[in-house]
Design a protein around this motif. Structure first.
Motif, PDB file in Angstrom:
ATOM      1  N   ALA A 143       0.860  -1.205   0.027  1.00 53.66           N
ATOM      2  CA  ALA A 143       0.012   0.070   0.059  1.00 53.66           C
ATOM      3  C   ALA A 143       0.791   1.139   0.032  1.00 53.66           C
ATOM      4  CB  ALA A 143      -0.992   0.035   1.342  1.00 53.66           C
ATOM      5  N   PRO A 181      -7.361   4.603  -5.647  1.00 51.65           N
ATOM      6  CA  PRO A 181      -7.001   3.308  -5.595  1.00 51.65           C
ATOM      7  C   PRO A 181      -8.055   2.032  -5.446  1.00 51.65           C
ATOM      8  CG  PRO A 181      -5.891   4.543  -3.893  1.00 51.65           C
ATOM      9  CD  PRO A 181      -7.135   5.393  -4.217  1.00 51.65           C
ATOM     10  N   ARG A 182      -9.380   2.440  -5.064  1.00 45.35           N
ATOM     11  CA  ARG A 182     -10.571   1.635  -5.094  1.00 45.35           C
ATOM     12  C   ARG A 182     -11.206   1.512  -6.313  1.00 45.35           C
ATOM     13  NH1 ARG A 182     -12.219   4.286   0.248  1.00 45.35           N
ATOM     14  NH2 ARG A 182     -11.595   6.037  -1.030  1.00 45.35           N
ATOM     15  N   PRO A 192      -8.740  -2.810 -12.498  1.00 48.32           N
ATOM     16  CA  PRO A 192      -8.869  -2.017 -11.269  1.00 48.32           C
ATOM     17  C   PRO A 192      -7.624  -1.149 -11.417  1.00 48.32           C
ATOM     18  CG  PRO A 192      -9.148  -4.457 -11.012  1.00 48.32           C
ATOM     19  CD  PRO A 192      -9.067  -4.207 -12.393  1.00 48.32           C
ATOM     20  N   ILE A 246      -5.599  -0.974  -8.770  1.00 44.19           N
ATOM     21  CA  ILE A 246      -4.625  -1.763  -8.311  1.00 44.19           C
ATOM     22  C   ILE A 246      -4.966  -3.169  -8.723  1.00 44.19           C
ATOM     23  CG2 ILE A 246      -3.675  -2.835  -6.052  1.00 44.19           C
ATOM     24  CD1 ILE A 246      -4.017   0.082  -4.846  1.00 44.19           C
ATOM     25  N   ARG A 270      -5.978  -2.038  -1.474  1.00 42.68           N
ATOM     26  CA  ARG A 270      -6.690  -1.084  -1.917  1.00 42.68           C
ATOM     27  C   ARG A 270      -7.055  -0.179  -0.832  1.00 42.68           C
ATOM     28  NH1 ARG A 270      -9.472  -5.149  -5.650  1.00 42.68           N
ATOM     29  NH2 ARG A 270      -8.093  -5.494  -7.422  1.00 42.68           N
ATOM     30  N   THR A 279      -4.257   1.464   0.841  1.00 42.51           N
ATOM     31  CA  THR A 279      -3.760   2.679   0.091  1.00 42.51           C
ATOM     32  C   THR A 279      -4.462   3.765   0.040  1.00 42.51           C
ATOM     33  OG1 THR A 279      -2.905   1.009  -1.677  1.00 42.51           O
ATOM     34  CG2 THR A 279      -2.927   3.178  -2.533  1.00 42.51           C
TER      35      THR A 279
END
Length: 247
Positions: A174, A187-188, A211, A213, A237, A240
């Motif tokens: 992260a 990040p999500r 995604p 990530i 995620r 992060t």
């Protein structure tokens, strides 16, 4: 688990097998960009830089590197990998393992440098992989078709079914993602990337929605980063996003 004496001697082969053969393509830079190619300038960050063990500290053999770093646009996506060898290694042995990765990727795969931009060991220590990527965005050789404008982060070890992903490892991944992803990227959330290689899951020229990530398997036909690490992606995620909150 492999016997301790086998770990380091066998480290080269798994690295060579698990990273797709997608050597970086050098970008044609205009004359005005030549100076930036030689003298990297800092770029805006979404979170502070974490502690990173430099290539000098793990004694990378810079004589092996075939070409200087190729800089790309701001990082819009992070791809998580595992290297696939045993988890039964002493973290003090990681520098030696990284030198095996370097040799495998350059001499074995014929790449300019290590494919991954960063690597993380089971103790949560972060290591510089491909040269030049701390201050700028460097094109790696980590995810076939999606090496530009992305960062490849590999975890040393095997995180297949039944493996345990320690919280310190989630936190380290992260930290790298929060720091490297360009400001404003969730990040999500998801990102639209155009494939540059028919060998990926998406034919060349195809726009893929992935995604932000992602696991390696999201873009390439592979088991990487292993069932356990892939299942930990939601936690990575969330961690992060928490690190980037308010920045």
């Amino acid at each position: 688990m492999w016997p301790r004496r086998v770990v380091l001697g066998a480290a080269v082969l798994p690295f060579a097998l698990l990273v797709p053969r997608d050597a970086p393509v050098r970008l044609a830079l205009p004359a005005s960009a030549a100076a930036a190619h030689e003298r990297p300038r800092p770029v805006p960050r979404g979170a502070p830089q974490p502690a990173i063990v430099s290539r000098a500290a793990w004694h990378a053999d810079e004589r092996m590197v075939r070409e200087p770093a190729v800089y790309t646009g701001p990082v819009r996506a992070a791809f998580i990998h595992h290297t696939g060898e045993t988890n039964d290694y002493a973290c003090a042995d990681v520098p030696r393992m990284l030198r095996s990765v370097e040799e495998s990727h350059i001499e074995g795969n014929g790449w300019d440098d290590i494919g991954y931009n960063f690597l993380v060991d089971r103790c949560g220590t972060i290591y510089e992989g491909r040269a030049g990527g701390i201050r700028r965005s460097v094109r790696g050789a980590h995810t076939t078709g999606f090496n530009a404008d992305s960062v490849g982060i590999a975890v040393l070890g095997d995180y297949g079914s039944g493996a345990t992903v320690p919280p310190v490892l989630v936190r380290a991944l992260a930290k790298v993602a929060a720091w490297k992803l360009m400001p404003g990227v969730d990040p999500r959330g998801t990102v639209r990337l155009v494939s540059t290689n028919d060998a990926s899951r998406f034919p060349k020229g195809t726009a893929a929605v992935l995604p932000v990530i992602s696991g390696h398997r999201d873009a390439y036909r592979t088991d990487c980063p292993g069932e356990a690490l892939y299942a930990a992606l939601p936690a990575i995620r969330a961690a992060t996003a928490a690190l980037r909150k308010g920045r």
